[in-house]
Write an enzyme that holds these catalytic residues in place. Structure first.
Site, short mmCIF file in Angstrom:
data_model
loop_
_atom_site.label_atom_id
_atom_site.label_comp_id
_atom_site.label_asym_id
_atom_site.label_seq_id
_atom_site.Cartn_x
_atom_site.Cartn_y
_atom_site.Cartn_z
N PRO A 118 108.71 -57.70 -30.31
CA PRO A 118 108.69 -59.05 -30.89
C PRO A 118 108.28 -60.09 -29.86
O PRO A 118 108.71 -60.04 -28.71
CB PRO A 118 110.15 -59.27 -31.30
CG PRO A 118 110.92 -58.48 -30.28
CD PRO A 118 110.07 -57.29 -29.93
N CYS A 126 87.60 -85.15 -28.89
CA CYS A 126 86.50 -85.49 -29.81
C CYS A 126 86.09 -84.31 -30.68
O CYS A 126 84.99 -83.77 -30.53
CB CYS A 126 85.29 -85.97 -29.01
SG CYS A 126 85.77 -87.19 -27.81
N1 LLP Z 1 102.59 -56.01 -30.31
C1 LLP Z 1 101.25 -56.08 -30.38
C2 LLP Z 1 100.49 -54.86 -30.18
C3 LLP Z 1 100.61 -57.30 -30.67
O1 LLP Z 1 99.28 -57.34 -30.77
C4 LLP Z 1 101.39 -58.47 -30.87
C5 LLP Z 1 100.76 -59.77 -31.15
C6 LLP Z 1 102.78 -58.37 -30.75
C7 LLP Z 1 103.34 -57.13 -30.49
C8 LLP Z 1 103.69 -59.55 -30.93
O2 LLP Z 1 103.60 -60.09 -32.20
P1 LLP Z 1 104.67 -61.19 -32.68
O3 LLP Z 1 106.02 -60.54 -32.71
O4 LLP Z 1 104.65 -62.32 -31.72
O5 LLP Z 1 104.20 -61.58 -34.02
N2 LLP Z 1 98.30 -66.39 -31.42
C9 LLP Z 1 98.74 -66.02 -32.76
C10 LLP Z 1 99.50 -64.70 -32.78
C11 LLP Z 1 98.72 -63.55 -32.17
C12 LLP Z 1 99.50 -62.26 -32.16
C13 LLP Z 1 98.80 -61.21 -31.40
N3 LLP Z 1 99.51 -59.95 -31.27
C14 LLP Z 1 99.55 -67.18 -33.33
O6 LLP Z 1 99.70 -68.21 -32.68
O7 LLP Z 1 100.03 -67.09 -34.46
#
Ligand code: LLP
Length: 435
Positions: A289, A357
């Site tokens: 997470p 901008c």
């Molecule tokens: N494991 C893997 C293989 C991942 O690619 C990701 C996130 C995570 C875990 C963690 O995911 P989370 O628990 O945070 O959802 N920048 C985007 C989110 C990109 C997520 C990329 N991978 C945003 O601001 O919503």
């Protein structure tokens, strides 16, 4: 739940008045709550208690050393995606032996570094990567532990830019190919299967896609684990958080009273649905997470520079911009916006925009907000995840300062970048003489 709330009409983080932080450190300013970090880690970890589980925080969500140290001290493992992230984890005091390395494009140099540091597993996303891993390990006379990342081909129903679990995406290896590749891997001398991994997407607010993916993959894990003696199954990250209304959800009472809260994915719901399928595997279960741990633990504080009324709109122009927090521009993301000093009375439909901008430089459109004026301070909530890590120097704007709060204690965990530092490493070639 989190630790941003009003006390005496002023927004506080834990026991610290945010206005006091702004007076000392200026704006734009990221503020993080240690207690929320610890509590969210603890809640998830506790919900899965009956399992042998490792919570491996996804460093990409917020990689500040102080955030990593806080989580390392809670016993967290780490999900990393680059040598840089592994070096950060080590610098923060995290254990490389509890790190898993994800990503579709690991370089030879990155693999070599991670192998030397003895990470727990390489989460391999293609057969060419497996061969590269074997080659680098052979050169170092090591045996690399790996897990294949299975793409279960389930639609997580999240934003197109953050969904990963279907065959439309570049991630993982098709479900149907997995067994064959483990068989081929068994013939390679310098890799050893340690687990199986999956991750279907981010900001999932319902349990159903997780349940569906785990249900689909469990029989595969079972058959692989007997044949290749696997040690773990990683179900990835992706647990979503409440962005709207984030402030209300910080109040435990809100969770009791708000019927909508029942549909929001909590660690308890997550565990209740997944545990019965995971427990019988008898394997270590890894979670990755990011957002769930750090999303609600951070806010971006900004100052109103001007209010500009046009015939149609009320533009609130603030001193933070898309370079500080790109999520609204990039994913149409919603962040709750509240004034630091609580304001009663009528709201006015406003666009909250930055000074860059580009029309994409906005934080909210047509949002009912209390009437604000020049100098007023606003907080963009739930900005702890994918906020500061995605910040850039676009428009030669300095990266914002970041502060960590713990109870009534606080410290700068990244000072505001000096303007000169933005171009300090740039060089003008000698032939370009000043005229
Ligand atoms: N494991 C893997 C293989 C991942 O690619 C990701 C996130 C995570 C875990 C963690 O995911 P989370 O628990 O945070 O959802 N920048 C985007 C989110 C990109 C997520 C990329 N991978 C945003 O601001 O919503």
């Amino acid at each position: 739940m989190h630790d941003f709330r009003y006390s005496g009409g002023q927004l506080v983080c834990e026991q610290v008045q945010i206005r006091a932080l702004v007076e000392r450190f200026g704006t734009p300013l990221y503020v993080y709550s240690s207690r929320t970090l610890r509590e969210h880690f603890g809640r998830l970890n506790a919900a899965l208690e009956p399992l042998d589980r490792w919570v491996c925080y996804a460093v990409k969500a917020n990689s500040n050393l102080a955030v990593l140290r806080t989580l390392a001290n809670e016993g967290s493992g780490f999900d990393i995606v680059s040598e840089g992230e592994l070096r950060r984890v080590i610098a923060a005091g995290g254990d490389p032996g509890k790190c898993v390395f994800a990503g579709v494009g690991k370089t030879e140099a990155e693999i070599e570094f991670a192998l030397k540091k003895g990470i727990y597993s390489f989460n391999v996303e293609s057969e060419p990567e497996l061969q590269r891993l074997n080659r680098v390990a052979e050169k170092l006379r090591k045996v690399a532990p790996f897990a294949l990342r299975v793409n279960p081909n389930v639609d997580a129903g999240t934003h197109a830019k953050i969904t990963t679990g279907t065959y439309e995406n570049k991630f993982g290896i098709a479900f149907e190919e997995i067994e064959k590749i483990y068989r081929r891997a068994a013939k390679l001398k310098n890799v050893r299967a340690r687990g199986l991994q999956m991750h279907i997407g981010s900001q999932l607010t319902e349990v159903e896609p997780f349940r569906h993916a785990v249900e689909k993959v469990v029989p595969l894990v079972q058959s692989l684990s007997t044949r290749h003696s696997l040690e773990f199954f990683s179900i990835g990250g992706g647990i979503g958080i409440v962005y709207d209304p984030a402030l209300a959800s910080g109040d435990p009472q809100w969770w009791k009273e708000n019927p909508a809260a029942r549909n929001i994915l909590t660690p308890a719901t997550y565990a209740e649905h997944l545990q019965p399928m995971l427990k019988p595997l008898g394997l270590r279960i890894l979670l990755e997470p990011g957002r769930f741990i750090v999303g609600n633990a951070g806010a971006l504080i900004t100052r109103v520079e001007f209010v500009k009324r046009t015939g149609r709109k009320n533009f609130v122009i603030v001193d933070a911009a898309m370079n500080d927090l790109i999520r609204p521009a990039f994913y149409d993301a919603y962040h709750e916006i509240v004034p630091l000093r609580r304001k009663a009375g009528a709201t006015i439909s406003s666009d909250v925009v930055g000074p860059i901008c580009e029309s994409g430089d906005y934080f909210a459109k047509d949002r009912p907000l209390p009437k604000v004026g020049e100098g007023d301070l606003l907080a963009l909530l739930s900005a702890g995840a994918y906020g500061s890590v995605m910040a850039s120097n676009y428009n030669s704007r300095a990266l914002p300062a970041e502060v960590l709060v713990d109870g009534d204690n606080f410290a700068v965990v990244r000072p505001r970048q000096k303007l000169e530092a933005i171009w300090a490493s740039e060089k003008v070639p000698a032939w370009l003489k000043r005229r």
